[in-house]
Write a protein that holds these residues in place. Structure first.
Motif, mmCIF file in Angstrom:
data_model
loop_
_atom_site.group_PDB
_atom_site.id
_atom_site.type_symbol
_atom_site.label_atom_id
_atom_site.label_comp_id
_atom_site.label_asym_id
_atom_site.label_seq_id
_atom_site.Cartn_x
_atom_site.Cartn_y
_atom_site.Cartn_z
ATOM 1 N N GLY A 43 91.800 20.458 48.211
ATOM 2 C CA GLY A 43 92.241 20.126 49.565
ATOM 3 C C GLY A 43 91.093 20.245 50.557
ATOM 4 N N ILE A 44 90.321 21.329 50.436
ATOM 5 C CA ILE A 44 89.197 21.539 51.358
ATOM 6 C C ILE A 44 88.160 20.428 51.191
ATOM 7 C CG2 ILE A 44 87.262 23.072 51.859
ATOM 8 C CD1 ILE A 44 89.207 25.421 51.257
ATOM 9 N N TYR A 45 87.899 20.037 49.929
ATOM 10 C CA TYR A 45 86.928 18.969 49.695
ATOM 11 C C TYR A 45 87.425 17.616 50.177
ATOM 12 C CZ TYR A 45 83.449 21.721 47.308
ATOM 13 O OH TYR A 45 82.459 22.623 47.031
ATOM 14 N N VAL A 46 88.755 17.411 50.132
ATOM 15 C CA VAL A 46 89.278 16.141 50.644
ATOM 16 C C VAL A 46 88.987 16.041 52.148
ATOM 17 C CG1 VAL A 46 91.376 14.833 51.136
ATOM 18 C CG2 VAL A 46 91.008 15.778 48.860
ATOM 19 N N ILE A 47 89.177 17.153 52.862
ATOM 20 C CA ILE A 47 88.880 17.129 54.303
ATOM 21 C C ILE A 47 87.394 16.838 54.523
ATOM 22 C CG2 ILE A 47 88.922 18.455 56.449
ATOM 23 C CD1 ILE A 47 91.154 20.155 55.134
ATOM 24 N N VAL A 177 95.485 18.569 55.388
ATOM 25 C CA VAL A 177 95.016 17.332 54.746
ATOM 26 C C VAL A 177 95.884 16.154 55.171
ATOM 27 C CG1 VAL A 177 94.820 16.120 52.535
ATOM 28 C CG2 VAL A 177 93.935 18.434 52.768
ATOM 29 N N THR A 178 97.207 16.373 55.182
ATOM 30 C CA THR A 178 98.109 15.291 55.582
ATOM 31 C C THR A 178 97.820 14.830 57.004
ATOM 32 O OG1 THR A 178 99.813 16.236 54.155
ATOM 33 C CG2 THR A 178 100.531 14.632 55.798
ATOM 34 N N ALA A 231 87.220 22.030 57.735
ATOM 35 C CA ALA A 231 87.166 22.442 56.330
ATOM 36 C C ALA A 231 86.512 23.820 56.209
ATOM 37 C CB ALA A 231 86.408 21.412 55.502
ATOM 38 N N GLY A 232 85.441 24.044 56.977
ATOM 39 C CA GLY A 232 84.754 25.329 56.933
ATOM 40 C C GLY A 232 85.652 26.462 57.405
ATOM 41 N N ALA A 275 88.766 14.513 43.800
ATOM 42 C CA ALA A 275 89.535 14.932 42.630
ATOM 43 C C ALA A 275 88.645 14.882 41.388
ATOM 44 C CB ALA A 275 90.757 14.038 42.455
ATOM 45 N N LEU A 276 87.870 13.786 41.245
ATOM 46 C CA LEU A 276 86.992 13.660 40.077
ATOM 47 C C LEU A 276 85.996 14.807 39.999
ATOM 48 C CD1 LEU A 276 86.067 9.859 39.950
ATOM 49 C CD2 LEU A 276 87.417 11.165 38.302
#
Lengths: 314, 290
Positions: A43-47, A177-178, A231-232, A275-276
């Protein structure tokens, strides 16, 4: 024709809503703590990557200093909740606006001089800026405690309700994230999105058509940086201990790889890329020694096979 | 004190300059930042280590093998990671380059381990004394070596057939190919040359610090690239001048300001140059599009 298209769009929306519900419920079905942790990290990486996609993908700015802004947000959040408003759940929430404002300001400070530069020169300037920020984290010892980092960052709470771990933190990350993705969807399909697209395709033509190229790029950079700070802020309170090595150049490169592997400029690319790159190394855990090696080979091969990324179209 | 800082700065700076030559050559021809160049420098150092400490080969033979190893690595990096995607976007090439640097770093870690290793002393470490400043023989050898190699490279680029082809491709690849220059051969040659110089630099630095590690190429790689930009990327003299300026600036900053900000200094210098003279000190054309 119009009706068919509308129907397809409707179907797409139903599928998306379905996926959204599945994603939201996953940690309550899969009750494995480690899997939930991975999802939280994801989730954090998606942001981070969705934010970086705005500058890299939409505005065409090759940005190698994202981790600096990620770190800035983490430190802003951590300092707010450990020193400015310690001992209260408000500290966590107060850290959010502080992180976002500082992140966007820093984005403007980077953009003001460097947006005049092109291509690789811009990339190298951002790399330098990111490293300067890390150097400040390391050396402004009175504020950041230097290499020792900031410890005992309180976990996110809402009143007395702890949101700091497992499925609870997932709910928080998932909500953020949403919101971020909804916001980006609107940005990308609105005026800003068209400006960015115009700038990326042909700067000169965009300028002739009356687009303020500098402002469009500046907003892209500032929104990217603000999201990195969000994210941080989440990351610092999730792991409760941060130090400058969390925000190195490698981290910037990782996030950039997520964007480009997924498909830069596409909406879902960063999500798929994150995700990858979060899950792939986990699959390689049995061959831990070779993990990074395989990761590097995968980057080279993927660029040879699909230089525009997994969901890229060009 | 002042003279001491100058000598230290020149030693370190000339190694940045040597590595920067590789960046400048490759960027000049391909417009590509070879992010794996720092790793090629590291490979040079490890080849030296293997041949000297493990195989006990004579020094000159070891240098030759280390240059050969680095050059071969550079050749394969170009073939594997860059040539297949030469037509792709700059960012795809950048990621491929970064991937390659991760691959090389981890191969080195698997081959030689993750610990810092002691590099054998080759040259007698007699200290020389000039007006109170002390420096080793090696500190005299390194800058001389670097400057000699720079002049040799300059001569090669300026006067040989291959060198002229290199210049032609870097000025206008399409025109060059119309004139019958095989750009693939030129690019291959540039990678071999640049990597060989990186290998020598790796060997010299390993001798100077007497220690090597698998991740030694990362920060030196970035700083040398900055040196290339400072001097004006694409320019051979510029790379060396940029390296020397960076080395001197670091040495002075460490001595008179604070050693803590030494690494950040390179980036501050970089931003200043990009701001006020993006073409660098000796650069001609200001920008090569991205």
């Amino acid at each position: 024709m119009g009706a068919i298209r509308r129907e397809r769009a409707g179907n797409k929306l139903v599928v998306l809503a379905g996926l959204w519900v599945v994603a939201m419920l996953t940690p309550f079905v899969v009750r494995d703590g480690y899997v939930i942790h991975l999802l939280n990290v994801l989730g954090i990486y998606v942001i981070l990557s969705a934010g970086l996609n705005i500058s890299v993908g939409l505005a065409g700015l090759l940005h190698l200093g994202h981790a600096g802004f990620y770190g800035l947000g983490a430190y802003a959040g951590a300092i707010t909740s450990t020193r400015v408003i310690p001992g209260s759940w408000l500290g966590f929430w107060a850290g959010l606006p502080v992180a976002v404002v500082l992140g966007m300001l820093a984005g403007a400070v980077l953009g003001a001089p460097s947006l005049r530069l092109r291509g690789h020169y811009f990339a190298i300037a951002t790399l330098g800026f990111g490293e300067i920020m890390r150097s400040l984290m390391l050396n402004l010892v009175e504020i950041t405690q230097g290499p020792f980092g900031i410890k005992a960052i309180p976990s996110p709470r809402l009143g007395s309700f702890d949101l700091g771990s497992g499925a609870r933190f997932y709910c928080l990350v998932f909500a953020v994230v949403t919101l971020v993705l909804l916001g980006l969807w609107n940005l990308q399909h609105g005026r800003f999105g068209r400006f960015w697209q115009a700038v990326r395709e042909d700067e000169v033509v965009a300028q002739v058509m009356g687009v303020n190229v500098f402002a469009a790029k500046m907003w892209a950079l500032m929104i990217s940086s603000g999201l990195a700070a969000v994210a941080g802020w989440l990351y610092a309170h999730y792991v409760s201990y941060i130090n400058p090595s969390n925000f190195s150049l490698d981290e910037s490169i990782l996030v950039l790889c997520m964007v480009i592997l997924g498909g830069r400029g596409t909406f879902w690319g960063p999500v798929i890329g994150s995700a990858l790159l979060v899950l792939f190394p986990e699959l390689l855990r049995p061959i831990a020694e070779l993990r990074l090696l395989v990761y590097g080979v995968a980057l080279v091969v993927l660029m040879a096979v699909r230089p525009e990324g997994v969901v890229g179209t060009k | 004190m002042l003279l001491q800082q100058i000598i230290n700065g020149l030693t370190v700076g000339s190694t940045y300059g040597l590595v920067a030559l590789g960046y400048t050559l490759i960027y000049g021809v391909l417009g590509l930042i070879n992010f794996a160049h720092g790793e090629i420098y590291m490979i040079g150092a490890f080849m030296g280590f293997t041949t000297l400490a493990l195989a006990n080969l004579p020094f000159w033979f070891s240098i030759a093998l280390s240059v050969l190893g680095a050059a071969t690595t550079g050749f394969f990096v170009e073939r594997i990671a860059y040539r297949p995607i030469r037509k792709a976007t700059k960012s795809a090439q950048l990621i491929s380059a970064l991937g390659m640097s991760i691959v090389l770093r981890n191969l080195a870690m698997l081959a030689w381990g993750s610990k810092t290793l002691p590099f054998p002393r080759v040259l007698a470490n007699d200290a020389l004394d000039i007006a109170g400043a002390r420096f080793s023989v090696l500190q005299a050898v390194i800058p001389l070596c670097a400057v000699a190699l720079m002049f040799a490279l300059n001569g090669y680029i300026g006067h040989t057939r291959m060198g002229i082809s290199v210049r032609a491709v870097s000025l206008d690849p399409e025109m060059a190919s119309m004139m019958g220059i095989e750009s693939n051969r030129v690019i291959g040659a540039v990678f071999i040359l640049g990597s060989a110089l990186g290998g020598i630099a790796g060997m010299l630095v390993a001798m100077f610090y007497a220690s090597i590690s698998f991740d030694m190429g990362v920060i030196v790689g970035i700083k040398s690239f900055i040196a290339a930009i400072l001097g004006g990327i694409g320019s051979i003299h510029g790379a060396m001048i940029g390296g020397l300026i960076l080395g001197l600036a670091e040495s002075f900053a460490a001595a008179y300001i604070s050693p803590a900000y030494k690494d950040a200094l390179a980036f501050v210098l970089l931003l200043l140059v990009l701001l006020f003279k993006p073409s660098g000190i000796l650069g001609v054309s200001s920008e090569k599009g991205g």
